[in-house]
Design a protein around this motif. Sequence first.
Motif, PDB file in Angstrom:
ATOM      1  N   LEU A 671       0.831  -1.200   0.000  1.00  0.00           N
ATOM      2  CA  LEU A 671       0.000   0.000   0.000  1.00  0.00           C
ATOM      3  C   LEU A 671       0.869   1.254   0.000  1.00  0.00           C
ATOM      4  O   LEU A 671       0.568   2.235  -0.685  1.00  0.00           O
ATOM      5  CB  LEU A 671      -0.922  -0.013   1.216  1.00  0.00           C
ATOM      6  CG  LEU A 671      -1.874   1.185   1.382  1.00  0.00           C
ATOM      7  CD1 LEU A 671      -2.803   1.290   0.179  1.00  0.00           C
ATOM      8  CD2 LEU A 671      -2.671   1.061   2.661  1.00  0.00           C
ATOM      9  N   LEU A 672       1.971   1.237   0.759  1.00  0.00           N
ATOM     10  CA  LEU A 672       2.851   2.403   0.805  1.00  0.00           C
ATOM     11  C   LEU A 672       3.483   2.682  -0.557  1.00  0.00           C
ATOM     12  O   LEU A 672       3.565   3.837  -0.987  1.00  0.00           O
ATOM     13  CB  LEU A 672       3.945   2.187   1.868  1.00  0.00           C
ATOM     14  CG  LEU A 672       3.465   2.162   3.324  1.00  0.00           C
ATOM     15  CD1 LEU A 672       4.627   1.845   4.245  1.00  0.00           C
ATOM     16  CD2 LEU A 672       2.835   3.492   3.704  1.00  0.00           C
ATOM     17  N   PHE A 673       3.922   1.630  -1.235  1.00  0.00           N
ATOM     18  CA  PHE A 673       4.518   1.834  -2.553  1.00  0.00           C
ATOM     19  C   PHE A 673       3.468   2.253  -3.581  1.00  0.00           C
ATOM     20  O   PHE A 673       3.758   2.996  -4.513  1.00  0.00           O
ATOM     21  CB  PHE A 673       5.241   0.568  -3.004  1.00  0.00           C
ATOM     22  CG  PHE A 673       6.597   0.425  -2.403  1.00  0.00           C
ATOM     23  CD1 PHE A 673       7.638   1.244  -2.796  1.00  0.00           C
ATOM     24  CD2 PHE A 673       6.833  -0.511  -1.423  1.00  0.00           C
ATOM     25  CE1 PHE A 673       8.891   1.119  -2.241  1.00  0.00           C
ATOM     26  CE2 PHE A 673       8.085  -0.647  -0.854  1.00  0.00           C
ATOM     27  CZ  PHE A 673       9.121   0.175  -1.264  1.00  0.00           C
ATOM     28  N   LEU A 674       2.249   1.767  -3.420  1.00  0.00           N
ATOM     29  CA  LEU A 674       1.176   2.212  -4.312  1.00  0.00           C
ATOM     30  C   LEU A 674       0.915   3.701  -4.123  1.00  0.00           C
ATOM     31  O   LEU A 674       0.733   4.446  -5.095  1.00  0.00           O
ATOM     32  CB  LEU A 674      -0.095   1.417  -4.026  1.00  0.00           C
ATOM     33  CG  LEU A 674      -1.342   1.805  -4.841  1.00  0.00           C
ATOM     34  CD1 LEU A 674      -1.079   1.631  -6.323  1.00  0.00           C
ATOM     35  CD2 LEU A 674      -2.538   0.974  -4.420  1.00  0.00           C
ATOM     36  N   CYS A 717       0.834  -2.577 -10.222  1.00  0.00           N
ATOM     37  CA  CYS A 717       1.556  -2.751  -8.964  1.00  0.00           C
ATOM     38  C   CYS A 717       1.237  -4.108  -8.338  1.00  0.00           C
ATOM     39  O   CYS A 717       2.118  -4.806  -7.840  1.00  0.00           O
ATOM     40  CB  CYS A 717       1.186  -1.614  -8.022  1.00  0.00           C
ATOM     41  SG  CYS A 717       2.271  -1.435  -6.604  1.00  0.00           S
ATOM     42  N   LYS A 718      -0.034  -4.502  -8.378  1.00  0.00           N
ATOM     43  CA  LYS A 718      -0.422  -5.807  -7.841  1.00  0.00           C
ATOM     44  C   LYS A 718       0.216  -6.940  -8.641  1.00  0.00           C
ATOM     45  O   LYS A 718       0.688  -7.928  -8.070  1.00  0.00           O
ATOM     46  CB  LYS A 718      -1.940  -5.940  -7.865  1.00  0.00           C
ATOM     47  CG  LYS A 718      -2.660  -5.107  -6.821  1.00  0.00           C
ATOM     48  CD  LYS A 718      -4.163  -5.330  -6.901  1.00  0.00           C
ATOM     49  CE  LYS A 718      -4.897  -4.519  -5.852  1.00  0.00           C
ATOM     50  NZ  LYS A 718      -6.365  -4.714  -5.947  1.00  0.00           N
ATOM     51  N   ASP A 719       0.223  -6.804  -9.984  1.00  0.00           N
ATOM     52  CA  ASP A 719       0.811  -7.853 -10.819  1.00  0.00           C
ATOM     53  C   ASP A 719       2.294  -8.016 -10.547  1.00  0.00           C
ATOM     54  O   ASP A 719       2.813  -9.140 -10.449  1.00  0.00           O
ATOM     55  CB  ASP A 719       0.586  -7.517 -12.303  1.00  0.00           C
ATOM     56  CG  ASP A 719      -0.880  -7.596 -12.687  1.00  0.00           C
ATOM     57  OD1 ASP A 719      -1.654  -8.223 -11.941  1.00  0.00           O
ATOM     58  OD2 ASP A 719      -1.257  -7.012 -13.721  1.00  0.00           O
ATOM     59  N   VAL A 720       2.998  -6.882 -10.418  1.00  0.00           N
ATOM     60  CA  VAL A 720       4.436  -6.953 -10.141  1.00  0.00           C
ATOM     61  C   VAL A 720       4.678  -7.589  -8.776  1.00  0.00           C
ATOM     62  O   VAL A 720       5.561  -8.446  -8.616  1.00  0.00           O
ATOM     63  CB  VAL A 720       5.060  -5.547 -10.219  1.00  0.00           C
ATOM     64  CG1 VAL A 720       6.516  -5.578  -9.748  1.00  0.00           C
ATOM     65  CG2 VAL A 720       4.982  -5.009 -11.632  1.00  0.00           C
TER      66      VAL A 720
END
Length: 759
Positions: A671-674, A717-720
């Motif tokens: 979540l932070l990186f998103l 982001c989720k896929d990575v």
Amino acid sequence: MPLLKRKPFPVVETPKDLKPRELVYQVRFTKEIFRDYHDYLNRMNLYRQRRWMCKITGKSHLTYEEALVSEKRATEKIKLFPKELMTPVLHIIQFSMLSLKDLICTITAKLQECWTEGVELYGRKDNGVYLCKILKVLEGVDGTQYEVAWLDKDKKSIGSAVVNGEDLIRKKLPFSREVLKSFIRESTYRSVPWVLHDKLARKHGISVDPPEDLRSKVSLKDGQVVSNKKRKNGEDRENIMGAKTEEFGKCKTKKLEKENREGASLKKNAEKEDDEVIEEPIKYPIDDLLVQPGTDDPVFTERPSPSRDFNVPMDCVGDLLMVWDFCSSYGRLLHLWPFSLEDFENAICHKDSNLILIVESHSALLRLLIKDKGEYFSAIQERKRKLKVTLINWTEYLCDFLEMIDIPELRTHITTIKRGHYGLLDPHVKLGIFQELVDQAIATDLFREKLDENIEQRQALGATRREEALEEAKKKREDKEHVKPESDANDVADRHSVESVGSNLHAAANDNHNGQSGDITDRRRNEVVSSQQNHALEIRDSKLVHATLKKVAKKQKMELKVPAENLKDPAKKEAHKLTLQQQKDDRTEAIEKRSKEQRKEYFEREIEKRLIRTNPLGKDRNYNRYWWFRRDGRLFVESSDSKQWGYYSIKEEVFMLPIFKFTCVFSLYFLLFLLEILDQLDALMGSLNRKGVRERALHKQLESCYQRICLELQKRCKDVALKIAMEEAVLRRSTRVRAPPRESPANAFLRYVNKWKED
């Protein structure tokens, strides 16, 4: 050159003592060089004012750059003017005293009446109408006849004949009135009389000497035709001034001389003011490079640096995106299952010669060329090949294609491909082959039909959406008109009640004023007035209570639970019914609003599916272009010279940090990186200065696409994160139970399967 006040405007000459590395300011579209920034800014402010006129078309209220573009386009149209009609048209123009509109009508009428050599038109022959070309005009006693050459579909001569004028049918003039107007302006240097340029007149054998009937009105000066009207007016003015001087004497002479001196000084000052550049307040938006920091500017954020870690060379990124976007957008037409940009990039850099993703991509494009039955289809038939591209023979069809297009840079690699070493080619060679295949596919009739179908469907969806919007607006107007009479009636009733209360209060005031003796009758009258006043206040309070109940019911959208024994009062029953009806109306309105939003989203999705082409979102102040593709979660940045590329997204390296090896805190750091990615997008939007034309348009596009871009970034982001987690899971397995080498998510491109492949 654009005109200012209908006169040519000279540009600033380049300084002769300019040093090679001296820093200067240059105007982009005139190439003028200034050493002083203030002079440069004044000249740019003058150029962006709408005071300029296109010399060729006569369009006014343009900026200097718009006038330049107008002149360039008009010049290109003039080059298409038929050469066989140029000489007779110039003969009509030379020394004509007609206005521009009348001159155009005269030229059009004369061209319709008579024909000249070289004109193509239709003629009657053997009870039919055929295309022909006039070879020679024959003047005779019986009338004018024409020697024509009959033409076939390819405009090749198939015979000749002599026909009368009645047997010829004029085609529509091969130019428009606007082109003719531009041609007249470009060919002449003055109007009424219209005079051609000397070189143009001599080239077509047209006399440059004025005719006898115009010699009293015009004369030659320095080889140019000028009017005598000004000179004659000057002589008449001198004669009048001389007569006045003799008549009024010395006293009047001094007065006239004084007035002349004052008039001359005023005229000189007026001319001086016209020559000076009027500095007007800047009206935004303007060109981004001219925007200067202002006191009212917001605090701009620092623009984040885009990532540039591509697997392919930097000069190949543009071709990579173009080929991938075409294959992904028109996968149904190509019968090619979509693949991600990362998989396509990894496949291009891989050294395997029979990689399924690459083979299927080439085969899909080659099959489309074969289906079109064009030049490539003919080349295949000459080599007597089967019309089926397979995993074994695809390189043969690819070599046939390279031989057909005959590009030296690609033709040299045919031997390597025939030997089965396609994977050893450089990425720029592979992408060059793909680019040529895409260019040929775009030119096919099948692709054009698909494109026309998408355009028609988009237009139909847009028309339906507009009709629904018009119907909704009409319904709102009708509801508003229906509610207005009811509100007027309520206002009248309230006004009457207020007036009655006011009259009672007025009467009470009078009674109190006259009843100072303390009479019992006055006291009773005061009691009656007070009771009426209290009754009016109770009515008003009850209305306020009902209105409050309606607002609360509408805001909270919940039913009031009233016991049955409390509903015995008719007023409470009525209030309860009104509340329930209001809640029902609110629910219906919410459902309708939700359905309208869903309908709007449906139209947007359906229009996006009918893709025509991908356009950039816009440009920043430095002309860098920003691209966003629906099937990739990155925002790409292209430099103005297309040599540098970058993108805004999360890097895969951040997911390799040790903190991601712990499952319990994985979601938190994800979540932070998103949020970090979204901060990059917000920082980019916050760095755009909306006083500039380009950055204003780019900011507007980013705002309209903000929600979709955020969703795609979140998905990527989720896929990575999922891919990195799966790789970590594979690495943590026991050495005795090893996973197959192609099960790693990083090698997903090796497991590609074309699910839309034709049987």
